[in-house]
Write a protein that holds these residues in place. Structure first.
Motif, PDB file in Angstrom:
ATOM      1  N   ASN A   1     -11.318  24.476 -29.536  1.00 32.64           N
ATOM      2  CA  ASN A   1     -11.113  25.888 -29.861  1.00 32.64           C
ATOM      3  C   ASN A   1     -10.650  26.638 -28.610  1.00 32.64           C
ATOM      4  OD1 ASN A   1     -12.091  25.759 -32.646  1.00 32.64           O
ATOM      5  ND2 ASN A   1     -14.081  25.371 -31.709  1.00 32.64           N
ATOM      6  N   ALA A   2      -9.337  26.844 -28.517  1.00 35.07           N
ATOM      7  CA  ALA A   2      -8.794  27.535 -27.347  1.00 35.07           C
ATOM      8  C   ALA A   2      -9.144  29.022 -27.395  1.00 35.07           C
ATOM      9  CB  ALA A   2      -7.271  27.357 -27.303  1.00 35.07           C
ATOM     10  N   ASN A   3      -9.226  29.629 -26.229  1.00 35.99           N
ATOM     11  CA  ASN A   3      -9.591  31.042 -26.123  1.00 35.99           C
ATOM     12  C   ASN A   3      -8.334  31.913 -26.285  1.00 35.99           C
ATOM     13  OD1 ASN A   3     -10.678  33.506 -25.592  1.00 35.99           O
ATOM     14  ND2 ASN A   3     -11.603  32.950 -23.637  1.00 35.99           N
ATOM     15  N   PHE A   4      -7.991  32.230 -27.545  1.00 37.13           N
ATOM     16  CA  PHE A   4      -6.756  32.969 -27.824  1.00 37.13           C
ATOM     17  C   PHE A   4      -6.876  34.451 -27.499  1.00 37.13           C
ATOM     18  CE2 PHE A   4      -6.613  29.299 -30.665  1.00 37.13           C
ATOM     19  CZ  PHE A   4      -5.413  28.757 -30.268  1.00 37.13           C
ATOM     20  N   ARG A   5      -8.024  35.024 -27.739  1.00 34.09           N
ATOM     21  CA  ARG A   5      -8.169  36.471 -27.560  1.00 34.09           C
ATOM     22  C   ARG A   5      -7.957  36.893 -26.109  1.00 34.09           C
ATOM     23  NH1 ARG A   5     -13.299  38.252 -31.393  1.00 34.09           N
ATOM     24  NH2 ARG A   5     -12.319  37.709 -33.391  1.00 34.09           N
ATOM     25  N   ASN A   6      -8.562  36.162 -25.206  1.00 33.18           N
ATOM     26  CA  ASN A   6      -8.456  36.526 -23.790  1.00 33.18           C
ATOM     27  C   ASN A   6      -7.128  36.110 -23.157  1.00 33.18           C
ATOM     28  OD1 ASN A   6     -10.992  37.609 -24.001  1.00 33.18           O
ATOM     29  ND2 ASN A   6     -12.028  35.869 -23.046  1.00 33.18           N
ATOM     30  N   GLN A   7      -6.469  35.134 -23.785  1.00 29.57           N
ATOM     31  CA  GLN A   7      -5.202  34.636 -23.226  1.00 29.57           C
ATOM     32  C   GLN A   7      -4.124  34.599 -24.297  1.00 29.57           C
ATOM     33  OE1 GLN A   7      -6.896  30.876 -21.683  1.00 29.57           O
ATOM     34  NE2 GLN A   7      -6.321  31.601 -19.651  1.00 29.57           N
ATOM     35  N   PHE A   8      -4.002  35.665 -25.078  1.00 29.90           N
ATOM     36  CA  PHE A   8      -3.099  35.689 -26.232  1.00 29.90           C
ATOM     37  C   PHE A   8      -1.650  35.427 -25.837  1.00 29.90           C
ATOM     38  CE2 PHE A   8      -0.171  38.003 -29.013  1.00 29.90           C
ATOM     39  CZ  PHE A   8      -0.444  37.374 -30.217  1.00 29.90           C
ATOM     40  N   PHE A   9      -1.134  36.168 -24.862  1.00 27.90           N
ATOM     41  CA  PHE A   9       0.268  36.042 -24.501  1.00 27.90           C
ATOM     42  C   PHE A   9       0.574  34.706 -23.827  1.00 27.90           C
ATOM     43  CE2 PHE A   9      -0.202  40.664 -24.880  1.00 27.90           C
ATOM     44  CZ  PHE A   9       0.832  40.916 -25.767  1.00 27.90           C
ATOM     45  N   PHE A  10      -0.404  34.168 -23.117  1.00 30.71           N
ATOM     46  CA  PHE A  10      -0.246  32.844 -22.508  1.00 30.71           C
ATOM     47  C   PHE A  10      -0.064  31.792 -23.602  1.00 30.71           C
ATOM     48  CE2 PHE A  10      -2.420  28.874 -21.276  1.00 30.71           C
ATOM     49  CZ  PHE A  10      -1.599  28.478 -20.233  1.00 30.71           C
ATOM     50  N   HIS A  11      -0.919  31.837 -24.619  1.00 32.05           N
ATOM     51  CA  HIS A  11      -0.816  30.869 -25.718  1.00 32.05           C
ATOM     52  C   HIS A  11       0.441  31.108 -26.555  1.00 32.05           C
ATOM     53  CE1 HIS A  11      -4.622  28.728 -25.286  1.00 32.05           C
ATOM     54  NE2 HIS A  11      -5.150  29.879 -24.922  1.00 32.05           N
ATOM     55  N   LEU A  12       0.795  32.372 -26.755  1.00 31.33           N
ATOM     56  CA  LEU A  12       2.005  32.683 -27.526  1.00 31.33           C
ATOM     57  C   LEU A  12       3.237  32.100 -26.842  1.00 31.33           C
ATOM     58  CD1 LEU A  12       3.268  34.189 -29.917  1.00 31.33           C
ATOM     59  CD2 LEU A  12       3.455  36.204 -28.432  1.00 31.33           C
ATOM     60  N   ARG A  13       3.297  32.219 -25.527  1.00 24.48           N
ATOM     61  CA  ARG A  13       4.426  31.666 -24.773  1.00 24.48           C
ATOM     62  C   ARG A  13       4.495  30.148 -24.934  1.00 24.48           C
ATOM     63  NH1 ARG A  13       4.793  29.405 -19.918  1.00 24.48           N
ATOM     64  NH2 ARG A  13       2.675  29.992 -19.331  1.00 24.48           N
ATOM     65  N   LEU A  14       3.339  29.488 -24.862  1.00 27.97           N
ATOM     66  CA  LEU A  14       3.294  28.034 -25.025  1.00 27.97           C
ATOM     67  C   LEU A  14       3.757  27.618 -26.417  1.00 27.97           C
ATOM     68  CD1 LEU A  14      -0.140  27.151 -23.357  1.00 27.97           C
ATOM     69  CD2 LEU A  14       2.140  26.646 -22.463  1.00 27.97           C
ATOM     70  N   ILE A  15       3.303  28.357 -27.434  1.00 30.78           N
ATOM     71  CA  ILE A  15       3.641  28.011 -28.818  1.00 30.78           C
ATOM     72  C   ILE A  15       5.134  28.204 -29.081  1.00 30.78           C
ATOM     73  CG2 ILE A  15       3.271  28.656 -31.236  1.00 30.78           C
ATOM     74  CD1 ILE A  15       0.366  29.409 -30.355  1.00 30.78           C
ATOM     75  N   ILE A  16       5.704  29.302 -28.565  1.00 29.11           N
ATOM     76  CA  ILE A  16       7.134  29.543 -28.745  1.00 29.11           C
ATOM     77  C   ILE A  16       7.954  28.462 -28.040  1.00 29.11           C
ATOM     78  CG2 ILE A  16       9.041  31.098 -28.141  1.00 29.11           C
ATOM     79  CD1 ILE A  16       7.074  33.433 -28.549  1.00 29.11           C
ATOM     80  N   SER A  17       7.570  28.135 -26.808  1.00 27.55           N
ATOM     81  CA  SER A  17       8.263  27.088 -26.061  1.00 27.55           C
ATOM     82  C   SER A  17       8.194  25.756 -26.804  1.00 27.55           C
ATOM     83  CB  SER A  17       7.640  26.952 -24.671  1.00 27.55           C
ATOM     84  OG  SER A  17       8.154  25.832 -23.995  1.00 27.55           O
ATOM     85  N   GLU A  18       7.016  25.443 -27.324  1.00 25.10           N
ATOM     86  CA  GLU A  18       6.835  24.175 -28.030  1.00 25.10           C
ATOM     87  C   GLU A  18       7.624  24.149 -29.334  1.00 25.10           C
ATOM     88  OE1 GLU A  18       5.444  20.331 -27.884  1.00 25.10           O
ATOM     89  OE2 GLU A  18       5.256  21.917 -26.377  1.00 25.10           O
ATOM     90  N   TYR A  19       7.748  25.291 -29.980  1.00 29.01           N
ATOM     91  CA  TYR A  19       8.511  25.385 -31.226  1.00 29.01           C
ATOM     92  C   TYR A  19       9.961  24.948 -31.008  1.00 29.01           C
ATOM     93  CZ  TYR A  19      11.158  27.656 -34.978  1.00 29.01           C
ATOM     94  OH  TYR A  19      12.023  27.924 -36.004  1.00 29.01           O
ATOM     95  N   PHE A  20      10.585  25.434 -29.944  1.00 29.22           N
ATOM     96  CA  PHE A  20      11.968  25.056 -29.668  1.00 29.22           C
ATOM     97  C   PHE A  20      12.076  23.587 -29.256  1.00 29.22           C
ATOM     98  CE2 PHE A  20      12.390  29.691 -29.369  1.00 29.22           C
ATOM     99  CZ  PHE A  20      13.525  29.876 -30.151  1.00 29.22           C
TER     100      PHE A  20
END
Length: 199
Positions: free
Chosen positions: A170-189
């Motif tokens: 369970n990753a800590n999304f609330r405290n690091q939302f934009f960090f995880h969002l960047r990773l997810i977008i990068s991984e999507y491409f």
């Protein structure tokens, strides 16, 4: 005529953006809903006796998770694949006698791989040298695992079952939302690239 061409281009561009956005939403739903429920290994005892553990370096807690699974007996051998210093890893666990002994008998290192595709190639070589292994627990970060599965299923020639296991459940999304969002977008491409270009 020029205006009509610009309108046509805008329609094509808008449609392309719509496809990217729809694809990203689909990917995000898969990442957080479908993959954890259907693919991820939630109970390591589900694996068979002849199980190897493969850790892909490059993210936090991956190696720790792999060593923990090995020390608990969920696998017989552990391969750590990626760019790292084996001596630093061994030193980290040297104070724990049990884990230090595991490194002498059951931990293997691949220091050649620089990306996920190369990881898969080196893991395939390792499996061909350890034919008793019938399944692997594949440890990586939650956002990386779906692409790992795609690549490994294309590149692994050995008939082994793959059990994906996130390094952190369970990753800590609330405290690091934009960090995880960047990773997810990068991984999507990267996933799009994998689907289109990797055979």
């Amino acid at each position: 005529m020029r205006i009509d061409s610009l309108k046509s281009f805008k329609k094509i561009f808008d449609f392309f953006l719509f496809l990217l956005l729809a694809g990203f939403i689909w990917w995000t739903l898969l990442l957080f809903n479908t993959f954890p429920k259907k693919l991820y290994l939630n109970n390591p005892s589900e694996t068979s006796e002849n199980t190897g553990i493969v850790v892909l370096t490059g993210g936090k807690n991956r190696i720790e998770k792999g060593v923990d699974l090995l020390s608990k007996g969920y696998g017989n051998k552990l391969l750590i694949s990626g760019v790292f210093m084996p001596s630093e890893i061994e030193a980290k666990f040297s104070l724990e006698k049990e884990k230090s002994e595991l490194f002498r008998c059951c931990v293997f290192f691949d220091k050649r791989s620089k990306n996920t595709l190369e990881n898969a190639v080196e893991v395939d070589k390792w499996l061909n040298n350890n034919k008793e292994i019938k399944s692997i627990i594949l440890v990586s970060s939650y956002y990386h695992l779906p692409r790992c599965i795609m690549i490994f299923e294309k590149k692994i020639t050995s008939k082994v079952k793959i059990y994906p296991k996130p390094a952190v459940q369970n990753a800590n999304f609330r405290n690091q939302f934009f960090f995880h969002l960047r990773l997810i977008i990068s991984e999507y491409f990267k996933v799009i690239y994998t689907i289109v270009f990797i055979r």
